[in-house]
Structures are given as structure tokens and as C-alpha cells.
Design a protein around this motif. Structure first.
Motif, mmCIF file in Angstrom:
data_model
loop_
_atom_site.group_PDB
_atom_site.id
_atom_site.type_symbol
_atom_site.label_atom_id
_atom_site.label_comp_id
_atom_site.label_asym_id
_atom_site.label_seq_id
_atom_site.Cartn_x
_atom_site.Cartn_y
_atom_site.Cartn_z
ATOM 1 N N PRO A 35 16.052 -1.815 0.923
ATOM 2 C CA PRO A 35 16.632 -1.202 -0.280
ATOM 3 C C PRO A 35 16.016 -1.674 -1.586
ATOM 4 N N ARG A 36 15.492 -2.902 -1.601
ATOM 5 C CA ARG A 36 14.933 -3.447 -2.842
ATOM 6 C C ARG A 36 13.417 -3.294 -2.910
ATOM 7 N N ALA A 37 12.844 -2.589 -1.936
ATOM 8 C CA ALA A 37 11.389 -2.435 -1.893
ATOM 9 C C ALA A 37 10.908 -1.176 -2.607
ATOM 10 N N GLY A 38 11.818 -0.475 -3.265
ATOM 11 C CA GLY A 38 11.428 0.726 -4.002
ATOM 12 C C GLY A 38 10.893 1.792 -3.073
ATOM 13 N N ALA A 39 9.719 2.280 -3.345
ATOM 14 C CA ALA A 39 9.111 3.339 -2.538
ATOM 15 C C ALA A 39 8.452 2.793 -1.278
#
Length: 356
Positions: free
Chosen positions: A248-252
Motif C-alpha cells: 500500500p505504501r509503494a505507490g505505483a
């Protein structure tokens, strides 16, 4: 960490060990009935023919999912599938009972030949699955061996516990990540999930987590519990790697193509399964006396992974990259699992082995 921090860590780990005799361990506050309708979803469980894997497959089948159980033996898979369809449940002594499954609600369950101790088998199984399915909603990296005699090895010559629990699973996860991500891109409101079965035993890993001098059968031999702890440290690390690159916190995502994957590692508790076959004689009087005090039945030990896979998306996103202990409790893990370089090194090492 300070000495007091380590004491606090071990105290919390023991409190949430899942041992029935530990009063501080929270009772489960979630039921598999909360999974709801799983029709249209595809679930893959390694080691789905026994123990927590069997119970996971059983619950998803009963709730309408298309379920694949990965195991080595077609004969054992057929027996497990028959029991799943009959609603079979097994107690702490291995005795079976059956409850009718609602046929109108049930899904389907299929066998996927998978030997995690053989990297070629892992590659074939992943390719077979991708050839059959266009989506994968939850991958349970559930299978494993524990406390196997020192000196046993995988087909490619790796220490058995590392080679099965970590190396085999890492290849399987890596090969199936594109399908997990594609599933998430098609339904971003409910991303695909990876549930990695670890253990409280990860605390027994050597300093730094992985001793690379010991992971091949011809290398340095660790005692069986250190080798097991190393492999369970690795199972937490695999989930953390997936979260750091695609969570979820890795962006794309690491490649900018999106496709979020929620990755959670769990401790199931002290569960009465055949995982302990190398430790005790199940027919001994001592075992029969001790097991109710020291372990829970597989259906209860399955609750952490079912919860992590079925909890609402907002909660799951907060748990991604973390470790859940008994029961449904985000718990501390070994501090060296926060070392990004160690996590990356393990993933790269594993990838290099099966790409040889």
C-alpha cells in the motif's frame, strides 16, 4: 536494542504465542463465517492437504471460492479434497468429524502438484496455475517443515528447512506476483493478498536472520531449531519484501505499473498438526497428555491467516508488511527484520538460485 527492549519483545512474543496455558494470549474474536461470499475469487494454498492449509482450503471452499491446494502427492490431495467436500474437521488427536457443506454455497477445489523442496516443481506448478487462471486473490504461503533432522536437503542441495520454507516459497511468490498484481489492477478496491505463514520460532534465527554459510546441505550445519528459526525469519522477510515493493505504501509499485499486493506474515499459534512429526511420537502417552495444554486444533490455528486474508481492506493495508500473532494481534517481530539491506539480500539470493 537495549536489554529492556529485548525483554519486552520476548514477553510480548510469549504472551501471544497461542499456547493454551498462557492466559494473556487473547482468545480469537473473529469467525470464518465473517469471510462472507467468496464466489468468483481464486485462492491458492500451499500445503493445502493438511493442517492449517487444509482448514484454510476447507473454509474458502465452503464460502464459494475456487480453491487450489498445492501439495506433492496426488493421492494425499485426493483424500484431502474428499474430506473438504464432506466438511471434515480434525481434532488435536487426529480424529475426524464431519458436518454437511451447503452444496449451493460451496465453490470448487482442485489439486496443484507442488513440491517446494524441488525448484523445478515450483516453476512447473506456477506455470500450470497461470495457464489455468486469470486471477489470484489470495496466495497462502502456508506449507513448511519443522525441526527436520539435521543434514536433510532439497533436490537442488539446499538445507531442507530453508530450501522448503523460504527458497521454494520465494520462487512461487515471485512467479505468481504478476498475476496477483493483475488481479489488483482489475479490482483496486480489494487488492490481492499474500499471507506468509511464519512462526514465533523466527526468534531462534541466527544473528542477522540468515546465515548464508548454512543454507546449502554441504555448508555449515546449524542445530535443527536454529535452522527452523532462520527459515521462519525468512518467511517474515518475504512478506516484507513484497510489501516494500508492491504494498500500500509503494505507490505505483517498483516498476510504476501499479498492482498493489497486501503482504502479511502470521504466527498460527502452537497447532496440533503433522508439522510436529519429527518431534514426538503421536501415539505416546506423554504426547496424549501434553497436547491439550500445549497446542490447539488446526481449525483454531487457522484463524490468524483466515483473518489476515479476510479482514477489511483498510485494516489489511495497515497490517501489510507486519506480523500478526495470536490472536488477530499485530505483534513485534525480530528487530533485525527492519534491516532493508537484509530483506533485499535474501530476495536477491533466492532469485539467483532458481535462475541459475
Amino acid at each position: 536494542m537495549s536489554a529492556w527492549s529485548w525483554i519486552t519483545y520476548y514477553a510480548q512474543a510469549f504472551a501471544h504465542s497461542g499456547l493454551p496455558i498462557v492466559p494473556l494470549s487473547k482468545a480469537p474474536h473473529w469467525s470464518p463465517d465473517e469471510l462472507g461470499d467468496q464466489s468468483g475469487r481464486v485462492i491458492l494454498v500451499t500445503g493445502g492437504n493438511s493442517g492449517t492449509g487444509y482448514q484454510t482450503a476447507r473454509e474458502y471452499y465452503a464460502h464459494g471460492a475456487t480453491v487450489y491446494i498445492g501439495c506433492r502427492s496426488a493421492e494425499r490431495a485426493a483424500e484431502a479434497i474428499d474430506n473438504i467436500k464432506r466438511g471434515g474437521d480434525v481434532d488435536i488427536y487426529g480424529e475426524w468429524s464431519y458436518a454437511p457443506v451447503d452444496a449451493a454455497r460451496a465453490g470448487s477445489v482442485q489439486f496443484l502438484e507442488l513440491d517446494l523442496a524441488d525448484l523445478d516443481s515450483v516453476g512447473r506448478a506456477a506455470a500450470e496455475f497461470v495457464g489455468k487462471e486469470k486471477r489470484l486473490d489470495v496466495l497462502f504461503a502456508n506449507a513448511g517443515v519443522m525441526a527436520s533432522p539435521v543434514g536433510l536437503s532439497t533436490k537442488q542441495g539446499y538445507a531442507l528447512q530453508f530450501g522448503t520454507n523460504v527458497l521454494g516459497h520465494q520462487r512461487f511468490i515471485a512467479e505468481l506476483l504478476p498475476l496477483l498484481r493483475a488481479t489488483s489492477r482489475a479490482n483496486p478496491a480489494n487488492p490481492a493478498r499474500l499471507i506468509s505463514l511464519s512462526s514465533l520460532g523466527h526468534m531462534f534465527a541466527p544473528k542477522g536472520g540468515i546465515d548464508y554459510n548454512s543454507v546449502t546441505a554441504d555448508g555449515k550445519q546449524l542445530d535443527t531449531w536454529s535452522e527452523y528459526g532462520l527459515s521462519k525469519w525468512g518467511n517474515v522477510a518475504l512478506a516484507k519484501w513484497v510489501d516494500s515493493h508492491y504494498g500500500p505504501r509503494a505507490g505505483a509499485g517498483a516498476d510504476g505499473k501499479g498492482g498493489e499486493v497486501i503482504a502479511i506474515s502470521i504466527h498460527p499459534g502452537t497447532v496440533a498438526t503433522n508439522l510436529s512429526r519429527h518431534i514426538v511420537d503421536n501415539k505416546s502417552k506423554l504426547y496424549n497428555y501434553a497436547v491439550p495444554w500445549m497446542s490447539v486444533r488446526a481449525s483454531k490455528g487457522t484463524l490468524n491467516q483466515l483473518w489476515a486474508a479476510g479482514v477489511d481492506v483498510e485494516t489489511a493495508r495497515k497490517l501489510s508488511g507486519n506480523y500478526v500473532a495470536c490472536f488477530q494481534t499485530q505483534s513485534p517481530y525480530r528487530p533485525d527484520l527492519d534491516n532493508v539491506e537484509s530483506i533485499e539480500k535474501l530476495w536477491e539470493y533466492c532469485t539467483a538460485q532458481w535462475k541459475k
